[in-house]
Every structure is written in structure tokens, then in C-alpha cells.
Motif scaffolding. Structure first.
Motif, PDB file in Angstrom:
ATOM      1  N   VAL A 133       0.853  -1.193   0.000  1.00  0.00           N
ATOM      2  CA  VAL A 133       0.000   0.000   0.000  1.00  0.00           C
ATOM      3  C   VAL A 133       0.886   1.239   0.000  1.00  0.00           C
ATOM      4  CG1 VAL A 133      -1.714   1.308   1.327  1.00  0.00           C
ATOM      5  CG2 VAL A 133      -1.840  -1.195   1.262  1.00  0.00           C
ATOM      6  N   ARG A 134       0.590   2.160  -0.901  1.00  0.00           N
ATOM      7  CA  ARG A 134       1.271   3.458  -0.919  1.00  0.00           C
ATOM      8  C   ARG A 134       0.207   4.551  -0.921  1.00  0.00           C
ATOM      9  NH1 ARG A 134       4.360   4.347  -5.719  1.00  0.00           N
ATOM     10  NH2 ARG A 134       6.137   5.275  -4.652  1.00  0.00           N
ATOM     11  N   LEU A 135       0.442   5.592  -0.140  1.00  0.00           N
ATOM     12  CA  LEU A 135      -0.532   6.667   0.015  1.00  0.00           C
ATOM     13  C   LEU A 135       0.146   8.026  -0.171  1.00  0.00           C
ATOM     14  CD1 LEU A 135      -2.115   5.463   3.406  1.00  0.00           C
ATOM     15  CD2 LEU A 135      -2.911   4.872   1.112  1.00  0.00           C
ATOM     16  N   THR A 136      -0.511   8.917  -0.866  1.00  0.00           N
ATOM     17  CA  THR A 136      -0.102  10.317  -0.910  1.00  0.00           C
ATOM     18  C   THR A 136      -1.363  11.160  -1.041  1.00  0.00           C
ATOM     19  OG1 THR A 136       1.458  11.894  -1.852  1.00  0.00           O
ATOM     20  CG2 THR A 136       0.319  10.469  -3.423  1.00  0.00           C
ATOM     21  N   THR A 137      -1.204  12.474  -1.105  1.00  0.00           N
ATOM     22  CA  THR A 137      -2.408  13.305  -1.021  1.00  0.00           C
ATOM     23  C   THR A 137      -2.197  14.713  -1.566  1.00  0.00           C
ATOM     24  OG1 THR A 137      -4.137  14.029   0.525  1.00  0.00           O
ATOM     25  CG2 THR A 137      -1.886  14.101   1.326  1.00  0.00           C
ATOM     26  N   THR A 138      -3.305  15.338  -1.920  1.00  0.00           N
ATOM     27  CA  THR A 138      -3.349  16.792  -2.116  1.00  0.00           C
ATOM     28  C   THR A 138      -4.117  17.341  -0.920  1.00  0.00           C
ATOM     29  OG1 THR A 138      -5.458  16.753  -3.310  1.00  0.00           O
ATOM     30  CG2 THR A 138      -3.446  16.478  -4.629  1.00  0.00           C
ATOM     31  N   LYS A 139      -4.536  18.606  -0.982  1.00  0.00           N
ATOM     32  CA  LYS A 139      -5.295  19.169   0.143  1.00  0.00           C
ATOM     33  C   LYS A 139      -6.593  18.413   0.403  1.00  0.00           C
ATOM     34  CE  LYS A 139      -4.312  24.078   0.928  1.00  0.00           C
ATOM     35  NZ  LYS A 139      -3.217  24.457   0.018  1.00  0.00           N
ATOM     36  N   ARG A 140      -7.302  18.039  -0.688  1.00  0.00           N
ATOM     37  CA  ARG A 140      -8.659  17.497  -0.528  1.00  0.00           C
ATOM     38  C   ARG A 140      -8.836  16.103  -1.137  1.00  0.00           C
ATOM     39  NH1 ARG A 140      -8.763  22.886  -1.790  1.00  0.00           N
ATOM     40  NH2 ARG A 140      -9.926  24.261  -0.372  1.00  0.00           N
ATOM     41  N   VAL A 141      -7.778  15.535  -1.727  1.00  0.00           N
ATOM     42  CA  VAL A 141      -7.896  14.227  -2.391  1.00  0.00           C
ATOM     43  C   VAL A 141      -6.791  13.294  -1.902  1.00  0.00           C
ATOM     44  CG1 VAL A 141      -7.939  12.982  -4.592  1.00  0.00           C
ATOM     45  CG2 VAL A 141      -8.914  15.294  -4.449  1.00  0.00           C
ATOM     46  N   GLY A 142      -7.218  12.115  -1.434  1.00  0.00           N
ATOM     47  CA  GLY A 142      -6.266  11.082  -1.047  1.00  0.00           C
ATOM     48  C   GLY A 142      -6.025  10.129  -2.200  1.00  0.00           C
ATOM     49  N   TYR A 143      -4.760   9.801  -2.452  1.00  0.00           N
ATOM     50  CA  TYR A 143      -4.359   8.881  -3.523  1.00  0.00           C
ATOM     51  C   TYR A 143      -3.836   7.593  -2.908  1.00  0.00           C
ATOM     52  CZ  TYR A 143      -4.627  12.537  -7.136  1.00  0.00           C
ATOM     53  OH  TYR A 143      -5.065  13.504  -8.024  1.00  0.00           O
ATOM     54  N   HIS A 144      -4.455   6.463  -3.320  1.00  0.00           N
ATOM     55  CA  HIS A 144      -4.036   5.141  -2.845  1.00  0.00           C
ATOM     56  C   HIS A 144      -3.470   4.366  -4.038  1.00  0.00           C
ATOM     57  CE1 HIS A 144      -7.079   5.201   0.680  1.00  0.00           C
ATOM     58  NE2 HIS A 144      -7.353   6.275  -0.034  1.00  0.00           N
ATOM     59  N   GLU A 145      -2.422   3.614  -3.781  1.00  0.00           N
ATOM     60  CA  GLU A 145      -1.914   2.669  -4.784  1.00  0.00           C
ATOM     61  C   GLU A 145      -1.743   1.320  -4.085  1.00  0.00           C
ATOM     62  OE1 GLU A 145       1.821   3.294  -7.489  1.00  0.00           O
ATOM     63  OE2 GLU A 145       2.371   1.937  -5.853  1.00  0.00           O
ATOM     64  N   TYR A 146      -2.507   0.327  -4.541  1.00  0.00           N
ATOM     65  CA  TYR A 146      -2.443  -1.013  -3.966  1.00  0.00           C
ATOM     66  C   TYR A 146      -1.797  -1.951  -4.984  1.00  0.00           C
ATOM     67  CZ  TYR A 146      -6.271   0.932  -1.068  1.00  0.00           C
ATOM     68  OH  TYR A 146      -7.043   1.715  -0.260  1.00  0.00           O
ATOM     69  N   THR A 147      -0.711  -2.607  -4.588  1.00  0.00           N
ATOM     70  CA  THR A 147      -0.072  -3.601  -5.458  1.00  0.00           C
ATOM     71  C   THR A 147      -0.353  -4.984  -4.881  1.00  0.00           C
ATOM     72  OG1 THR A 147       1.673  -2.034  -6.008  1.00  0.00           O
ATOM     73  CG2 THR A 147       2.094  -4.351  -6.514  1.00  0.00           C
ATOM     74  N   PHE A 148      -1.050  -5.811  -5.685  1.00  0.00           N
ATOM     75  CA  PHE A 148      -1.422  -7.162  -5.249  1.00  0.00           C
ATOM     76  C   PHE A 148      -0.326  -8.119  -5.708  1.00  0.00           C
ATOM     77  CE2 PHE A 148      -5.227  -4.634  -5.461  1.00  0.00           C
ATOM     78  CZ  PHE A 148      -5.936  -5.004  -4.321  1.00  0.00           C
ATOM     79  N   ASN A 149       0.450  -8.619  -4.774  1.00  0.00           N
ATOM     80  CA  ASN A 149       1.592  -9.465  -5.119  1.00  0.00           C
ATOM     81  C   ASN A 149       1.211 -10.920  -5.350  1.00  0.00           C
ATOM     82  OD1 ASN A 149       3.601  -7.366  -4.970  1.00  0.00           O
ATOM     83  ND2 ASN A 149       3.249  -7.373  -2.756  1.00  0.00           N
ATOM     84  N   LYS A 150      -0.093 -11.194  -5.268  1.00  0.00           N
ATOM     85  CA  LYS A 150      -0.621 -12.514  -5.639  1.00  0.00           C
ATOM     86  C   LYS A 150      -1.793 -12.290  -6.591  1.00  0.00           C
ATOM     87  CE  LYS A 150      -1.589 -13.997  -1.421  1.00  0.00           C
ATOM     88  NZ  LYS A 150      -1.819 -14.767  -0.186  1.00  0.00           N
ATOM     89  N   ALA A 151      -1.963 -13.205  -7.533  1.00  0.00           N
ATOM     90  CA  ALA A 151      -3.132 -13.134  -8.426  1.00  0.00           C
ATOM     91  C   ALA A 151      -4.363 -13.625  -7.668  1.00  0.00           C
ATOM     92  CB  ALA A 151      -2.884 -13.981  -9.665  1.00  0.00           C
ATOM     93  N   GLY A 152      -5.532 -13.159  -8.082  1.00  0.00           N
ATOM     94  CA  GLY A 152      -6.751 -13.658  -7.442  1.00  0.00           C
ATOM     95  C   GLY A 152      -7.837 -12.613  -7.397  1.00  0.00           C
ATOM     96  N   ASN A 153      -8.760 -12.827  -6.473  1.00  0.00           N
ATOM     97  CA  ASN A 153      -9.912 -11.927  -6.332  1.00  0.00           C
ATOM     98  C   ASN A 153      -9.530 -10.797  -5.392  1.00  0.00           C
ATOM     99  OD1 ASN A 153     -12.757 -11.317  -6.767  1.00  0.00           O
ATOM    100  ND2 ASN A 153     -12.986 -11.757  -4.583  1.00  0.00           N
TER     101      ASN A 153
END
Length: 942
Positions: free
Chosen positions: A136-156
Motif C-alpha cells: 500500500v502506498r498513500l499520498t495526497t493533495t489538500k482534498r484528495v487522497g491517492y491510494h496505490e495497492y499492489t497485489f503481489n498474488k493473483a486472485g480476487n
């Protein structure tokens, strides 16, 4: 002209080159351990979004920010957090990525994590969730949160949205806009009792709802030719799912708004268009570098640079912008307004921040300071008064005083413009003239007694400082009568200053409250004891020195706080930390005390104490803060003190000084000028740093306050008691008057006091002091002849904090106030209460009663049942009646209940009362597992 422009541009470029990358020194983990209560997540300066992991969902004290470094489980990542407070709230719009079969149970979707796989820096946070190996990586502006999720396994892959996370959900809504966009509404209750937040969430790939949990309704329909689904309820959680390949990333953007879906959409349009996570992260770093470079510090010690710039980071974490990009905001009256010409903010921890954080802002954030004050004025206009501790458009009424006036007076004294001085003064005066929190007694009697209001000493001395602040505004505006009125009020501390011991001592029933132990933490002080508040006369240190008998005596009194035993007595108070003797660096009332040596000509002692605190109480470690960060105050103290300055008296355009800590500090002011501080910078330069051109205003004459006399006698007596009246100044002349229960006017007029006198009936004594023609307020004391000659034996041990006037107060005919903090009740924790009344001879009676109090939040619950017994010999008791409790322990209304019973005419000499305590606090209670209290006051036999 061209040459001049070139020189200016070169200056800007040079400054930027010199100042870039101060964010590299920020360590957001400082304060996340110990009792710092900070959070490590992503934020930009003063941002609306604080995107951070939540490791605590229980509302515990050390989990106020949602995260504690000692934890090993993450429940999710939410978009609002509080920095270093002492009460829990926020944690709104929580998302959590998982893989496999989705679960909406927090025990299932939460994941273990390791600090080895966790990173935090200014504007950025990253962690690996161990359970499903998701980065999980997170960054932000004043009013918007940015998430980046990297799934290191395939699946649902699932993204859980749980609106029941942390505080109580009053109502929630999720609207499915399309397979990549949802809108969310959350109204919740915690510290802020009615908080609104809206969000727009955009996924980088189509997601479908795979699981839902709600207590409410699901509405399906067609809108604009598309199928629309909405979920609404007081319990609401959803799982959004999609198939992912190994190593695939899902990006999520969340814009938030306090006003509505439209506001969230506008905020997303303005700040959420980018799909480049790295670019947003880079911009967040640039935002931090810009703010942090306002003060440039040189040091070869990287840890000290880290502590300094993390302190700056914590100060700039709040107040938080609380309006949409177009200026729309939710007012204190829950209506919508547009901010014109200023930015609207929230999160004002003013009891903490008026001391250091706001004075620091008055130096380097002058425009923003004007915005804060414009926000205050709007809150006054829309909510009826200036903020005390405002959170998300809610007034929490937490802490004491009306310290918004300190911020306003400080700004006016330092020449900050951009707000309406007259309107600010009107709002300030309004706060001071209300009849709440003991102010009615304070205005009438010139101090607050225990009889009037709890935390009476702290409220009196802090109101007096605030009144001085209002007087400074009046002086600047040329309002002579207002100046004189508030300057006189600012001396009200003199009514609680006991000249015999030099301490601020509570008063009760006209007398000093005894027994008195300055180390005791009790309900007469706010998060402290008499040591902490006996120096709280920031507005008149020379007057306090004179009261002590001069500089030498006062120096000894400052020495004494540092030399006192470093243990408090009385109630356990978690906020009192960082003790040097009784000086507590971990809590705000002590923060100015080391600087007081300057006033007695001993600056070397100030220098030594400050250096010791800087060296020992601030570290580059998770437990690197000695107490709660308190929205930047703990850090602001560090920043100012390292620069060699501190505002002992916000409202005066000058600093108290100490020896600068760093080799060189450059302060870049908003007017484009730079101030450089080195270890050789003179104290005179430091004293006016940044305010060299502040105007001086003509003083008006004002009257000295004559303190109210003290009336001493036995409050409850048998046959007679001696009354003694003492002025607090040897030059005082005393006048008094008495009224007893038989003759309403024994003495119809005040007469000169010649010496002690004796009373034999229940009597009210009134007295005032006069000096140089100025009269004090009238002290009123009531002395009660006992209504009986009974004796009472109590077979339970009262908590030392809750002993009223001793065991006889159970049968003195005076019943306790619903505000139990005034000290009229006897309190017993974890015990069944038992008392035996000896009426000295057999008496006939038909009614028995005893009165109890419930304040569920404070652990005080009604007894389960009360039993009444009678006896002739004091040994063999017969049960007469049992009265069962009918008050729900979950009822948080503070209330009293008379457990009374009518019986057939009965004769006995002894009455036994037995009240069975509730026991351990149940699971639903915040103090679950702790022992409940029984509070009892009056037992009557008729």
C-alpha cells in the motif's frame, strides 16, 4: 528596472536552491509511540485529508490519532485524523484492500504488518499488509487522497469500505455512480457530536459489489438510462471486487467534502484528475519544502534537524482547510456559506495552541493567521460564540477559557491585518460576557469558587489572562471604558492567590479550601495541580512577583517547582508527563514557567532549564515527544525555544528570550525579508524579532483590584463557632454583615470588622474589603448549625478526591449539586457503601431516604439496590425495606435519584443504609473492566 527585477528573481532562485528538500528530515513516526498521539500518514500542509493507517478502533486514549506504534495490526486506511489530541475522533471514509473471499468483519479484513515494511515521509506513507502480501502506498493533495495497492498474488482483489469504522455512524449512504465511481456520505458522532463528511471514490478499473452489510435500505432504480443503486443505513459496509494478476496495481482516488456530493465532485475535478501517483507525491513533497523552508536551520547533527523539521511538520498539520475548492463551507449552524477573501479552517485546539503554535504562526504565517481569525468571526456570527475547541463545524466545549481572544489580540498587537478589528473585538467581548462555565460567578464575585463551578482555579486564572487580551484590543481601538473594565477583570487571579503560601488555592464557602496540597491533582484544576497554575499570570508577571514579595522571593518560588518531588498526588492524570520536580513539559500549563527566570534577572537559569528540556525531552524516535502533541503546541514550544524565543504573554508584541540552540537559523518572513539568528544574536534583537515595527498604543489608567476577604469558621457546627475574617492585603479595611435563620436581618448594614465573633445559629456572613476607596466583591459564607446531634459510622473508604466535608456531610441537611465536581459528594469506588446512623436515643420515623448520583461517562453509576435496616442496640439489625434501582446504567444524563421509602411507624435508635455498588464496568462502557463508583450525599430519617 530590468536590473532590479533580475536581482529580485536571483534572490528567489537562491532562496529556493538553499531551501529545497527540508522534507528529507521529516520523520512522521515521531510521537506515534509513547503518549504523543500523532499519526504517520500522508498530509500536505493544513490539508483537509490526513490519509493514514488505523491500528486502533477502540477509542482508547493512546489511540486518539487512530495509530499507535506498539500495534501490529492495520484495520484500514482512513482520510481524516487528529494530530496529538487527548480525545478520539475522525477516521472517516476507511478503505482496506484484501484478496480472496471478501469479509466485512474487521477481525477478518484487518492484517498484521511489520515496521520493517513500513515507510513514512512528508506527504507519503507505505506499508506491506502481511496477510495478503499487498503493498500500500498513500499520498495526497489538500482534498484528495491517492491510494496505490499492489497485489503481489493473483486472485480476487477486494477493496473494503466500512462506514462503521471507529466512531458511531448516525447515518451513512453509498451511491453507485458507475462501475468505477461511488459517492459516500457519513454522518457520525464522537467528540464532534454531529460530523458530516462526503466523499467521491474513483477506482482505476471496474469493480463490482461482492458483499454488502447494512441496517437500512438498498434502493435500486434507473436514472439517466443507467441502473443506479444506493445503500443507506446506520450500519453500512461494502466490498468491491475484481480479478487481478500477480503484481497488478489498483489506484484509488478519494476526494472529501464537508458540504455535499457536489463539493466532493468539484474537489475531485480540481485536485484528483491526475493518474500519476509519483507526480502527486512529488507535489506533496514540494508543498512541504515550501512551508518547511520558512525557517532554515543549520546543524551537523542530523537527529536534531529531524526533530526540528518534524516539529515544523506537526505544527503545519493543522488547523485544516475546511471548505471546498470554490469556498463553500459548513458553518457552525450547519448551514452553507461561501468564504470570500479568506480560507475557512477547522480543528482549533486553542487551550493548547494559543501558547506557542499561534504565536509562531504570527511570525511566519501572518496571512493564514488572518484567515484563522476570519474563521473565528464567522463561527461567532453563525454559531453564537468564538470557538473554544472546534472540530468539524462542531464546538466540543473541551478545555477551558475563551482563548480565541488570545490569538486575536496577539495578531492585532503584532500588526497583522486582513480581518475586521471591530468585529473581532465584538466577538471577543461577547465570549467574556456569557453566563457559562462559571463566568456568571466570575463576573459577579471576581473569582470562581468551588461552590460555583469545577476547575475553579484554572478557569479563574485563564479567564483573567483572556480578559487582559480583550483589554489590549480595546486599547488598540481606543475604547477606554472597555480597556479599564477588562484590565480590572484581568486582576481577578488576586482573589485566589494565597499570600500565606504563594499558591493559587481554591476557595469554598468564602474560605480557603483545606486540606491543601499543591501537588494534588483534583477537580479544582484543569489537567494539573496548584504548582502548574500558580505561575499562570502571563498578563502580569510583575504583579505576581510583587505579590510574592519581590524578585528574590519569586526566584525561590520558581526554583521550588523544579525542586519539588516529581510525583503528583490525588487523581491519576495521564496528561501530566515530563516532570522536572512538579514542572510538567508534557502538558501546556507549564510551558512558560522556565522563562520566568528572565523576569527576576536570572536569564542563565532560563537558559539552563530550556537547554535541558531541548536535549532530553525531544528525540528522533516514535516516543520522541514527552506528552500529547496537542495539535502542534508541543512542537511549537521546541521550534520557538531552539530559536531563542517564546511568547510568555501572547498579546504583547515581544518575545521572552533564551540562548539560541542552533548555530544558525534563517527565518523568511512574508514581507520578503529574512532574519538570521546565531548564538551571538543579542537578546534585544530577539525580543522584537519579526515585530520590530509593531506600534505602541497609549495606555489608559485603570483601577487596581482589591481582593475579596476570606471568612473562616466551621461550616457545620454543634453549638457555636468562631468567625474570623481576613483581608488578603494588610492595608485592607474589612466590613461585614450577618443574617441568621431566625432573624433575616440581624445586622442590616455592613459594619467595620473589629475581630473574631461567635455565632450560635445557622448564619450567613457577608464581607468586603476596602483599600484606597476601592471595594472588593462581597464574600458570602454560610455556616450551618447541625439539624441533629446524630453520629454516623461509614463502613467503606471514600476516594480521597471525593470526601465532601467528611462523613457528617451525609447527614447535614445540605444536598449535593448535580455538578458533582464541586465536591459535595462522597465517592466510593468498587465498594458497597454501608453507614450506621446513631440517633442517640430511640426515634419514631415513617420515611427513609438516601440520594445517589449517576454520570455514566465518569464511571459513576446508581447502586443496584439500597437496603434500610433498623436496630435498638446497634448490633442486631432488622431489614425494613429494599429499594431497587430503576435508572439504566447506559443513560448518560447526569442525574440524581432519591432512593426513598415509606414504612409503617417504626421506633429505633440506629439506622443502617446499605447501597450495593454496580461492580465492574461492562463491555459497552469505554472504561470496561474498571470499577464503578457510588456517589452518595444525603441520608434522611423522618
Amino acid at each position: 528596472m530590468m536590473k532590479k527585477i533580475l536581482v529580485v528573481l536571483l534572490g528567489i532562485v537562491a532562496h529556493n536552491l538553499f531551501s529545497q528538500n527540508y522534507s528529507q528530515y521529516v520523520n512522521p513516526f515521531i510521537g506515534t509511540g509513547g503518549h504523543g498521539h500523532t499519526f504517520p500518514g500522508a498530509i500536505v500542509p493544513f490539508g483537509m485529508v490526513q490519509l493514514s493507517p488505523d491500528t486502533r478502533v477502540d477509542g482508547s486514549w493512546d489511540g486518539c490519532s487512530g495509530y499507535h506504534y506498539s500495534d501490529s495490526v492495520i484495520y484500514g486506511f482512513s482520510h481524516t485524523h487528529l494530530n496529538g489530541t487527548g480525545v478520539s475522533d475522525y477516521g472517516d471514509i476507511m478503505l482496506m484492500p484484501t484478496i480472496g473471499n471478501p469479509s466485512l468483519d474487521s477481525k477478518q479484513y484487518s492484517s498484521k504488518f511489520s515496521h520493517k515494511n513500513e515507510k513514512a515521509s512528508a506527504g507519503f506513507y507505505a506499508v506491506t499488509l502481511d496477510k495478503n502480501n499487498i503493498d500500500v502506498r498513500l499520498t495526497t493533495t489538500k482534498r484528495v487522497g491517492y491510494h496505490e495497492y499492489t497485489f503481489n498474488k493473483a486472485g480476487n482483489a477486494n477493496i473494503i469500505l466500512d462506514l462503521n469504522h471507529r466512531d458511531k455512524l448516525l447515518e451513512g449512504e453509498v451511491k453507485i455512480i458507475d462501475n468505477k465511481t461511488i459517492e459516500v456520505f457519513r454522518r457520525s458522532e464522537a467528540w464532534a457530536t454531529n460530523q458530516y463528511i462526503y466523499a467521491r471514490i474513483e477506482f482505476s478499473k471496474p469493480m463490482k459489489i461482492s458483499k454488502e452489510f447494512l441496517s437500512g435500505e438498498k434502493i435500486e432504480g434507473i436514472s439517466e438510462g443507467k441502473k443506479k443503486v444506493s445503500f443507506y443505513g446506520t450500519k453500512l459496509a461494502l466490498a468491491f471486487s475484481t480479478q487481478v494478476k500477480k503484481g497488478e496495481k489498483i489506484l484509488v482516488k478519494v476526494s472529501i467534502s464537508p458540504t455535499g456530493y457536489e463539493g466532493a465532485a468539484k474537489n475531485m475535478l480540481a485536485e484528483g484528475k491526475s493518474n500519476d501517483f509519483e507526480a502527486i507525491k512529488k507535489q506533496a513533497v514540494a508543498d512541504w519544502d515550501k512551508e518547511l523552508s520558512k525557517i532554515e536551520v543549520k546543524s551537523s547533527d542530523k537527529d536534531k534537524l529531524t526533530v526540528f523539521y518534524t516539529a515544523m511538520y506537526h505544527v503545519f498539520t493543522q488547523p485544516n482547510i475546511n471548505m471546498d475548492v470554490d469556498g463553500k463551507y459548513r458553518g457552525r449552524d450547519n448551514k452553507f456559506y461561501m468564504a470570500k477573501g479568506f480560507d475557512y479552517y477547522s480543528v482549533f485546539s486553542l487551550w493548547d495552541t494559543f501558547r506557542g503554535a499561534h504565536p509562531l504562526m504570527s511570525l511566519i504565517e501572518r496571512k493564514r493567521t488572518a484567515d484563522f481569525i476570519n474563521t473565528f468571526i464567522k463561527q461567532y456570527e453563525q454559531g453564537g460564540k468564538l470557538p473554544v475547541w472546534e472540530l468539524a463545524s462542531n464546538e466540543t466545549e473541551c478545555m477551558i477559557g475563551y482563548h480565541a481572544v488570545s490569538v486575536i489580540a496577539d495578531a492585532m498587537a503584532k500588526g497583522i491585518t486582513g480581518f475586521d478589528y471591530e468585529k473581532a473585538f465584538e466577538a471577543s467581548k461577547h465570549s467574556a460576557m456569557l453566563d457559562i462555565f462559571g463566568l456568571n460567578a466570575y463576573k459577579q464575585n471576581n473569582y470562581i469558587a468551588i461552590d460555583d463551578e469545577h476547575e475553579s482555579v484554572s478557569k479563574t486564572v485563564e479567564y483573567a489572562y483572556d480578559d487582559w487580551c480583550i483589554a489590549q484590543m480595546a486599547k488598540i481601538l481606543g475604547k477606554k471604558e472597555n480597556y479599564q473594565y477588562f484590565m480590572k477583570r484581568s486582576q481577578n487571579w488576586k482573589n485566589l492567590y494565597n499570600p500565606k503560601n504563594g499558591f493559587m488555592q481554591p476557595r469554598k464557602n468564602g474560605n480557603w479550601y483545606e486540606p491543601f496540597e499543591p501537588r494534588e491533582v483534583n477537580n479544582n484544576y484543569t489537567e494539573g495541580n496548584s504548582w502548574h497554575y500558580s505561575y499562570s499570570v502571563q498578563q502580569d508577571i510583575p504583579g505576581l512577583i510583587a505579590a510574592h514579595g519581590g524578585k528574590e522571593k519569586f526566584e525561590q518560588f520558581i526554583d521550588a517547582i523544579f525542586a519539588a518531588p516529581d510525583k503528583t498526588t490525588g487523581r491519576e492524570q495521564v496528561d501530566i508527563t515530563g516532570l522536572m520536580g512538579q514542572y510538567a513539559q508534557g502538558n501546556e500549563p507549564s510551558h512558560h514557567i522556565a522563562y520566568l527566570y528572565n523576569y527576576v534577572g536570572k536569564p542563565e537559569k532560563t537558559d539552563a532549564k530550556i537547554k535541558y528540556i531541548l536535549d532530553n525531552y525531544y528525540k528522533n524516535a516514535p516516543d520522541g515527544l514527552i506528552g500529547n502533541e496537542d495539535c502542534g503546541q508541543m512542537s511549537a514550544w521546541y521550534i520557538l525555544s531552539t530559536m531563542g524565543i517564546y511568547a510568555v504573554t501572547p498579546g504583547l508584541p515581544e518575545w521572552q528570550t533564551t540562548k539560541p540552540y542552533f548555530d544558525e537559523v534563517k527565518i523568511h518572513l512574508e514581507d520578503g525579508t529574512t532574519r538570521t539568528i546565531t548564538k551571538s544574536t543579542s537578546k534585544d534583537e530577539l525580543k522584537k524579532l519579526g515585530f520590530e515595527n509593531a506600534k505602541t498604543f497609549k495606555d489608559f489608567k485603570y483601577d487596581e483590584l482589591t481582593a475579596s476577604p476570606v471568612i473562616a469558621a466551621a461550616r457545620i457546627f454543634d453549638l457555636n463557632t468562631k468567625v474570623e475574617i481576613t483581608g488578603l492585603d494588610p492595608a485592607d479595611k474589612i466590613y461585614y454583615m450577618t443574617m441568621d435563620e431566625d432573624d433575616a436581618n440581624v445586622r442590616k448594614t455592613f459594619i467595620p470588622y473589629k475581630g473574631p465573633f461567635t455565632i450560635t445559629k445557622t448564619t450567613q456572613v457577608s464581607a468586603y474589603a476596602e483599600r484606597n476607596g476601592d471595594k472588593s466583591s462581597v464574600t458570602v459564607a454560610n455556616f450551618n448549625r447541625r439539624p441533629n446531634n446524630w453520629d454516623i459510622t461509614v463502613n467503606a473508604t471514600a476516594n480521597p478526591q471525593y470526601t465532601a466535608s467528611g462523613k457528617l456531610s451525609l447527614i447535614d441537611g445540605i444536598t449535593g449539586d448535580v455538578n458533582w465536581r464541586k465536591g459535595e459528594w462522597l465517592g466510593y469506588q468498587g465498594q458497597t457503601f454501608e453507614a450506621i446512623i446513631d440517633m442517640k436515643s430511640p426515634q419514631q420515623f415513617t420515611k427513609l431516604s438516601s440520594t445517589y448520583l449517576q454520570d455514566s461517562k465518569a464511571w459513576i453509576l446508581m447502586p443496584k439496590k439500597v437496603e434500610y435496616f433498623a436496630s435498638m442496640n446497634g448490633k442486631d439489625f432488622v431489614l425494613l425495606k429494599t429499594v431497587d434501582n430503576t435508572v439504566d446504567p447506559k443513560d448518560e444524563t447526569i442525574q440524581t435519584k432519591d432512593f426513598s421509602t415509606e414504612i409503617l411507624p417504626t421506633e429505633a435508635r440506629y439506622i443502617k443504609v446499605k447501597a450495593y455498588h454496580f461492580g465492574k464496568l461492562p463491555e459497552w462502557h469505554l472504561g470496561a473492566g474498571g470499577d464503578a463508583y457510588i456517589f452518595i450525599d444525603e441520608i434522611s430519617v423522618k
